[in-house]
Design a protein around this motif. Sequence first.
Motif, short mmCIF file in Angstrom:
data_model
loop_
_atom_site.label_atom_id
_atom_site.label_comp_id
_atom_site.label_asym_id
_atom_site.label_seq_id
_atom_site.Cartn_x
_atom_site.Cartn_y
_atom_site.Cartn_z
N VAL A 1 -2.93 -7.30 -13.07
CA VAL A 1 -3.10 -6.93 -11.68
C VAL A 1 -1.85 -6.04 -11.44
CG1 VAL A 1 -3.31 -7.54 -9.36
CG2 VAL A 1 -4.47 -8.81 -11.06
N SER B 1 -0.03 -4.24 -13.26
CA SER B 1 0.26 -2.93 -13.84
C SER B 1 -0.83 -1.99 -13.51
CB SER B 1 -0.35 -3.24 -15.43
OG SER B 1 0.34 -4.14 -15.88
N ARG B 2 -1.90 -2.67 -12.98
CA ARG B 2 -3.12 -1.66 -12.43
C ARG B 2 -2.48 -1.33 -11.09
NH1 ARG B 2 -8.72 -3.91 -12.09
NH2 ARG B 2 -9.07 -2.06 -13.07
N LEU B 3 -1.85 -2.04 -10.32
CA LEU B 3 -1.35 -1.67 -9.11
C LEU B 3 -0.28 -0.62 -9.12
CD1 LEU B 3 -1.61 -4.93 -7.16
CD2 LEU B 3 -2.93 -2.85 -6.51
N ALA B 4 0.53 -0.59 -10.36
CA ALA B 4 1.56 0.03 -10.31
C ALA B 4 1.50 1.51 -10.45
CB ALA B 4 2.36 -0.23 -11.80
N VAL B 5 0.17 1.96 -10.60
CA VAL B 5 -0.19 3.32 -10.83
C VAL B 5 -0.46 3.87 -9.29
CG1 VAL B 5 -1.02 3.53 -13.00
CG2 VAL B 5 -2.56 3.06 -11.09
N PHE B 6 -0.56 3.15 -8.23
CA PHE B 6 -0.66 3.41 -6.97
C PHE B 6 0.83 3.26 -6.10
CE2 PHE B 6 -4.74 0.70 -7.40
CZ PHE B 6 -5.48 1.93 -7.67
N GLY C 1 2.20 0.35 -4.80
CA GLY C 1 1.04 -0.77 -4.86
C GLY C 1 1.68 -2.13 -5.33
#
Lengths: 231, 333
Positions: B217, B219-224, B227
């Motif tokens: 989760v 990692s997924r947020l890190a691109v925002f 995030g």
Amino acid sequence: MLVLNNVTYKRKKNELIKNISGEINQGDCISLFGPNGAGKSTLLNLMAGLETPSSGTCENKSQEKITIGYVPQQLALFEHMTVRDHLTYYQKMTKQTNQHYVNEMIDVLGLKDILDYQVQTLSGGMARKLNLAVGLIHEPQLILLDEAFVGVDLATKHDMLTWLHQLNEQGSTIVLISHDWHVIEHIAQTMWVLDDGELIDRFPISQVDLKQREYSRYAGSDLRKMFALRR
Amino acid sequence: MIIVKSMLWRRSTLLTILGLPLLILVVILPFVEKTTENTQVRIDVVDPYNQSYVEEMVNRLNDRESFSLNLRGQLNLNQLERGDVEAIFVVENQLQEKVEEGETENLLTWYRHEHSLVDGLFKEYLASTLMEDIVRSEAANIVTGDTEMATWDEVYQYGNQFFRPEPLFQMNFKTYESNVNEVEDSSNWPIALVWAYLVLIIVYFSSWLYEWRNRGVFSRLAVFSRGKLRLHLTWVNVVLSTILITLVGFVGINEWLSLIALDHSQYGILALVSVLSLIFIWLLSFIIHSRHVLIAITTIYTVISVALVLLVEWDMLTFQNWYLIWLPFWLVS
Ligand SMILES: Nc1ncnc2c1ncn2[C@@H]1O[C@H](COP(=O)(O)OP(=O)(O)O)[C@@H](O)[C@H]1O
Ligand SMILES: [Mg+2]
């Protein structure tokens, strides 16, 4: 849009990525291919900016900042949250105001009927759809998919590929990791073959027959077996 | 808000947060009852003149179960200061004679501490016992003609004086205020357990950080943009709110049942120490990548610090300044 220049990535003295160079242009659809442990996920993380190269560069060559959609290998979802909650949370976080896009995605991916389901009650395929939808909610210019199709049934695969194909047609760039020849041949334009951290081959999907014959001579290697599974 | 809901939704969350304090209360309450049973009101009666009448009176009064009377020969105000006794009554010489003459004033001097609470009850009881004697002997005096009473009216009026709404019975009254700074009330070590419980809550909530990390989760947020930070802040907010609500609940219960003697500044320190613990554990979760290691480290730290607090409490160790690295020492010292 993204240029890799002699990218090397080390962790605990292991070189997980060895001196990879390459270019990703807008509208590309690249499939990273290789056996387990080849370094595909690591390379994808480098592209996403989640990791920084130990040496070499991974640069954005376009003028403005590119938006990235990253779909991790795991089901990166919150337990005890409904499908709708997920979409709402990420839509708010990314300040996505294009409701038309979101609705269309819900439509194409067939999420409409499961909006009020909690994540832990979803079947594997449904959860994969949501995992994908969450990563694409902000209409990213660069879509990075790490084994996004694991364990999905054919109907689900069809929905997901349809949506990705549509985005690609509209100009989105896709880099995906998959072991699934269905998926690769349906959507990829280019294949990057990785083995042991090295980018050993790169060819357009039109040459895949030729390459299959070539790799069948790699006696004993995992790559031979992987290509052999293609009909 | 969505995340908060998802974190609190889990049944085990509610069980942990609500169930444990209940369990602790159930374990603690019998102790509390026991101690209140043991706390008979202790009162000293001081008779420097060794009068047998006083001894007899003390024996009579001692039948009362709620009081524990001690007859002593000397006034010792230190006992009041230490809280060993609730009050001290010093009797005058020739008490019996004075009682038999019907004297109601200055038979006793009453010493009490500003913290004394229930000694007033005893005063009433003592007064009524003495009054009984006073009235009886007055009546006897009149009947046997010891008192020179002329008319029926005069006797009637005299008897009436005992029923006037004025204080029947007067005594010297002295409040003892200690000049010494209040002796450290060291029975507040259970506050270390409250802290340990809050640490448990924080460690429990840390499992989400690890879950989100392992599930990708973060990692997924890190691109925002920001995030990852946002989810971290949401987590901190949830845990902080839980801690503060728990603290408020604890303060409420403690003020109600007076389980642990604490003043307002100690509540403040408890809040501060809990927030510090939250920040430490949060920062630790960045360094330590295994949830089990984090649990082990915090458990060891918590157990050692509570054990040290207890050892110091039982005088098996003397406090040293470096003990302050163990957070519960901030609470008890
Ligand atoms: N956190 C890590 N620490 C050390 N080595 C790792 C870590 N994650 C992955 N690796 C190693 O890096 C190599 C490449 O991993 P990965 O990129 O996940 O491969 P793939 O996705 O192609 O299966 C593997 O040999 C793996 O063991
Ligand atoms: Mg992988």
